[in-house]
Motif scaffolding. Structure first.
Motif, mmCIF file in Angstrom:
data_model
loop_
_atom_site.group_PDB
_atom_site.id
_atom_site.type_symbol
_atom_site.label_atom_id
_atom_site.label_comp_id
_atom_site.label_asym_id
_atom_site.label_seq_id
_atom_site.Cartn_x
_atom_site.Cartn_y
_atom_site.Cartn_z
ATOM 1 N N ASP A 141 44.480 -50.331 -51.544
ATOM 2 C CA ASP A 141 43.990 -48.960 -51.428
ATOM 3 C C ASP A 141 44.837 -48.083 -50.497
ATOM 4 O O ASP A 141 44.450 -46.954 -50.191
ATOM 5 N N ALA A 142 45.975 -48.603 -50.052
ATOM 6 C CA ALA A 142 46.786 -47.863 -49.074
ATOM 7 C C ALA A 142 47.242 -46.506 -49.608
ATOM 8 O O ALA A 142 47.200 -45.509 -48.881
ATOM 9 N N ALA A 143 47.633 -46.451 -50.873
ATOM 10 C CA ALA A 143 48.157 -45.196 -51.420
ATOM 11 C C ALA A 143 47.062 -44.131 -51.487
ATOM 12 O O ALA A 143 47.281 -42.978 -51.102
ATOM 13 N N ILE A 144 45.864 -44.518 -51.947
ATOM 14 C CA ILE A 144 44.730 -43.585 -52.053
ATOM 15 C C ILE A 144 44.387 -43.010 -50.682
ATOM 16 O O ILE A 144 44.166 -41.804 -50.532
ATOM 17 N N ILE A 145 44.330 -43.878 -49.677
ATOM 18 C CA ILE A 145 43.893 -43.467 -48.342
ATOM 19 C C ILE A 145 44.967 -42.654 -47.620
ATOM 20 O O ILE A 145 44.679 -41.620 -47.010
ATOM 21 N N SER A 146 46.211 -43.087 -47.748
ATOM 22 C CA SER A 146 47.284 -42.470 -46.948
ATOM 23 C C SER A 146 47.501 -40.994 -47.277
ATOM 24 O O SER A 146 47.917 -40.228 -46.416
ATOM 25 N N GLN A 147 47.179 -40.596 -48.513
ATOM 26 C CA GLN A 147 47.361 -39.191 -48.923
ATOM 27 C C GLN A 147 46.622 -38.208 -48.040
ATOM 28 O O GLN A 147 46.992 -37.040 -47.958
ATOM 29 N N HIS A 148 45.529 -38.678 -47.412
ATOM 30 C CA HIS A 148 44.690 -37.758 -46.633
ATOM 31 C C HIS A 148 44.872 -37.916 -45.127
ATOM 32 O O HIS A 148 44.182 -37.276 -44.346
ATOM 33 N N GLY A 158 21.481 -50.090 -51.741
ATOM 34 C CA GLY A 158 20.507 -49.836 -50.681
ATOM 35 C C GLY A 158 19.665 -48.585 -50.877
ATOM 36 O O GLY A 158 18.834 -48.264 -50.043
ATOM 37 N N THR A 159 19.900 -47.854 -51.976
ATOM 38 C CA THR A 159 19.137 -46.610 -52.210
ATOM 39 C C THR A 159 18.600 -46.572 -53.642
ATOM 40 O O THR A 159 19.105 -47.273 -54.515
ATOM 41 N N LYS A 160 17.587 -45.729 -53.836
ATOM 42 C CA LYS A 160 17.030 -45.560 -55.187
ATOM 43 C C LYS A 160 17.779 -44.483 -55.972
ATOM 44 O O LYS A 160 18.060 -44.644 -57.156
ATOM 45 N N GLN A 161 18.083 -43.355 -55.286
ATOM 46 C CA GLN A 161 18.599 -42.201 -56.033
ATOM 47 C C GLN A 161 20.112 -42.177 -56.196
ATOM 48 O O GLN A 161 20.641 -41.337 -56.919
ATOM 49 N N ILE A 162 20.782 -43.068 -55.476
ATOM 50 C CA ILE A 162 22.246 -43.116 -55.663
ATOM 51 C C ILE A 162 22.556 -44.222 -56.655
ATOM 52 O O ILE A 162 22.355 -45.407 -56.384
ATOM 53 N N THR A 163 23.005 -43.814 -57.815
ATOM 54 C CA THR A 163 23.255 -44.789 -58.888
ATOM 55 C C THR A 163 24.730 -44.777 -59.276
ATOM 56 O O THR A 163 25.109 -45.173 -60.364
ATOM 57 N N ILE A 164 25.546 -44.289 -58.337
ATOM 58 C CA ILE A 164 26.982 -44.159 -58.590
ATOM 59 C C ILE A 164 27.642 -45.531 -58.509
ATOM 60 O O ILE A 164 27.524 -46.219 -57.507
ATOM 61 N N SER A 165 28.313 -45.945 -59.548
ATOM 62 C CA SER A 165 29.044 -47.208 -59.452
ATOM 63 C C SER A 165 30.483 -47.061 -59.918
ATOM 64 O O SER A 165 31.266 -47.993 -59.852
ATOM 65 N N ASN A 166 30.837 -45.867 -60.403
ATOM 66 C CA ASN A 166 32.262 -45.639 -60.651
ATOM 67 C C ASN A 166 32.632 -44.184 -60.429
ATOM 68 O O ASN A 166 31.767 -43.345 -60.191
ATOM 69 N N GLY A 167 33.919 -43.904 -60.465
ATOM 70 C CA GLY A 167 34.415 -42.571 -60.136
ATOM 71 C C GLY A 167 35.633 -42.752 -59.249
ATOM 72 O O GLY A 167 35.950 -43.882 -58.868
ATOM 73 N N THR A 168 36.345 -41.643 -58.962
ATOM 74 C CA THR A 168 37.572 -41.786 -58.182
ATOM 75 C C THR A 168 37.413 -41.206 -56.778
ATOM 76 O O THR A 168 36.645 -40.286 -56.553
ATOM 77 N N PHE A 169 38.161 -41.810 -55.875
ATOM 78 C CA PHE A 169 38.185 -41.364 -54.484
ATOM 79 C C PHE A 169 39.419 -40.482 -54.340
ATOM 80 O O PHE A 169 40.526 -40.983 -54.197
ATOM 81 N N ASP A 170 39.215 -39.131 -54.461
ATOM 82 C CA ASP A 170 40.417 -38.300 -54.457
ATOM 83 C C ASP A 170 40.328 -37.079 -53.555
ATOM 84 O O ASP A 170 41.240 -36.257 -53.549
ATOM 85 N N SER A 171 39.239 -36.941 -52.804
ATOM 86 C CA SER A 171 39.119 -35.758 -51.953
ATOM 87 C C SER A 171 38.263 -36.083 -50.733
ATOM 88 O O SER A 171 37.430 -36.989 -50.772
ATOM 89 N N VAL A 172 38.477 -35.323 -49.650
ATOM 90 C CA VAL A 172 37.625 -35.464 -48.469
ATOM 91 C C VAL A 172 36.913 -34.145 -48.138
ATOM 92 O O VAL A 172 36.380 -33.971 -47.057
ATOM 93 N N SER A 173 36.896 -33.209 -49.108
ATOM 94 C CA SER A 173 36.138 -31.961 -48.922
ATOM 95 C C SER A 173 34.662 -32.227 -49.199
ATOM 96 O O SER A 173 34.337 -33.188 -49.887
ATOM 97 N N GLN A 174 33.786 -31.352 -48.705
ATOM 98 C CA GLN A 174 32.357 -31.593 -48.928
ATOM 99 C C GLN A 174 32.036 -31.571 -50.416
ATOM 100 O O GLN A 174 32.590 -30.782 -51.166
ATOM 101 N N GLY A 175 31.090 -32.421 -50.837
ATOM 102 C CA GLY A 175 30.723 -32.492 -52.251
ATOM 103 C C GLY A 175 29.478 -31.678 -52.555
ATOM 104 O O GLY A 175 28.669 -31.401 -51.667
ATOM 105 N N LEU A 176 29.308 -31.301 -53.830
ATOM 106 C CA LEU A 176 28.125 -30.541 -54.265
ATOM 107 C C LEU A 176 27.301 -31.319 -55.284
ATOM 108 O O LEU A 176 26.328 -30.811 -55.834
ATOM 109 N N THR A 177 27.734 -32.534 -55.551
ATOM 110 C CA THR A 177 26.975 -33.421 -56.428
ATOM 111 C C THR A 177 26.911 -34.784 -55.734
ATOM 112 O O THR A 177 27.716 -35.058 -54.836
#
Ligand SMILES: Nc1ncnc2c1ncn2[C@@H]1O[C@H](COP(=O)(O)OP(=O)(O)OP(=O)(O)O)[C@@H](O)[C@H]1O
Ligand SMILES: CC(C)(CO)[C@@H](O)C(=O)NCCC(=O)O
Ligand SMILES: [K+]
Length: 242
Positions: free
Chosen positions: A209-216, A155-174
């Motif tokens: 995805d229960a393990a990834i989510i439950s950690q936080h 749905g966006t032009k500038q977001i081209t992210i299609s992989n990476g890990t979900f490991d934090s809920v702190s604010q991002g700088l990239t």
């Protein structure tokens, strides 16, 4: 017995013996062609020779009809679960024409009439349901972290992210971090808010995805990978007794 779970992403099956122990199990991506995938599994199922096949499906009538056609060739009795809001094991206030079979079975697999429970399913969609002493009060549906990422990507032009890990809920700088952390926070934040509103409900999580989510999550969580299977077993066990 053979148990089938036809989800939006994967087909799962379990073969159990007469005391309910799992003797074979697998999960396969079906790429929206579950009947074709099942066709490839029929030899294996024939060798297993179960006396019954119990099925949970959220694929809709058309695909279910194709699945039935494929299974009919096996000469093994099979049956799809039908959601029942007035079931003796759990009453539900939810519209039972609409409630997903997987959601309902996960709850049926967890339900305990002595407890207040919050059942969280982390599959293609994330579902959060509240149960008060075996009465389903209703719930919420969210896109999974992967569906959310796909929708930002498409749905966006500038977001081209299609992989990476979900490991934090702190604010991002990239962009990469902001996308992953924002998405993870949308689900973790919702769970924390719901658990805050319902402090005496036990949190139970299941799904890929229960393990990834439950950690936080900021309260103790019970991870259970057997809820849907347990629900299937309870459903057909109850039906045979009544
Ligand atoms: N790139 C990806 N895109 C989509 N899903 C992914 C991706 N990578 C991994 N997955 C996994 O696919 C999983 C689907 O969930 P899960 O294994 O609980 O159930 P499922 O059987 O695949 O879902 P459903 O029951 O809805 O079919 C997600 O939980 C996720 O872990
Ligand atoms: C929410 C999902 C996609 C979770 O797998 C499934 O349970 C479903 O398609 N449910 C139908 C909608 C509902 O439960 O209200
Ligand atoms: K749809």
């Amino acid at each position: 017995m053979l148990w089938l779970d036809l989800g939006n992403t994967r087909l799962k099956y379990w073969l159990t013996d007469d005391i309910g122990q799992i003797v074979a199990h697998d999960a396969k991506q079906h790429l929206q062609a579950p009947a074709e995938l099942l066709m490839g599994l029929t030899d294996r199922f024939e060798r297993y020779a179960p006396d019954f096949i119990g099925i949970s499906s959220v694929l809709g009538d058309n695909l279910n009809a194709k699945v039935s056609e494929t299974l009919s060739r096996l000469n093994i009795p099979f049956e799809f679960v039908h959601v029942d809001a007035a079931h003796a094991l759990m009453k539900s206030a939810y519209n039972d024409q609409q409630l997903g079979c997987d959601r309902w079975l996960q709850m049926l697999g967890a339900v305990d009439k002595k407890k207040r429970q919050c059942v969280i399913g982390c599959g293609t969609a994330v579902t959060i349901d509240l149960i008060d002493h075996a009465e389903h009060l209703g719930g919420y549906i969210f896109p999974s972290i992967y569906l959310q990422r796909e929708s930002l990507f498409s749905g966006t032009k500038q977001i081209t992210i299609s992989n990476g890990t979900f490991d934090s809920v702190s604010q991002g700088l990239t962009t990469q971090d902001a996308v992953h952390r924002g998405i993870l926070l949308s689900i973790v934040g919702a769970i924390n808010e719901i658990s805050h509103r319902h402090p005496n409900f036990e949190l139970i999580m299941t799904g890929g995805d229960a393990a990834i989510i439950s950690q936080h999550v900021n309260r103790p969580v019970r991870l259970r990978d057997d809820l849907l299977l347990n629900g299937l077993a309870r459903y057909f066990d109850y039906r045979n007794k009544s």
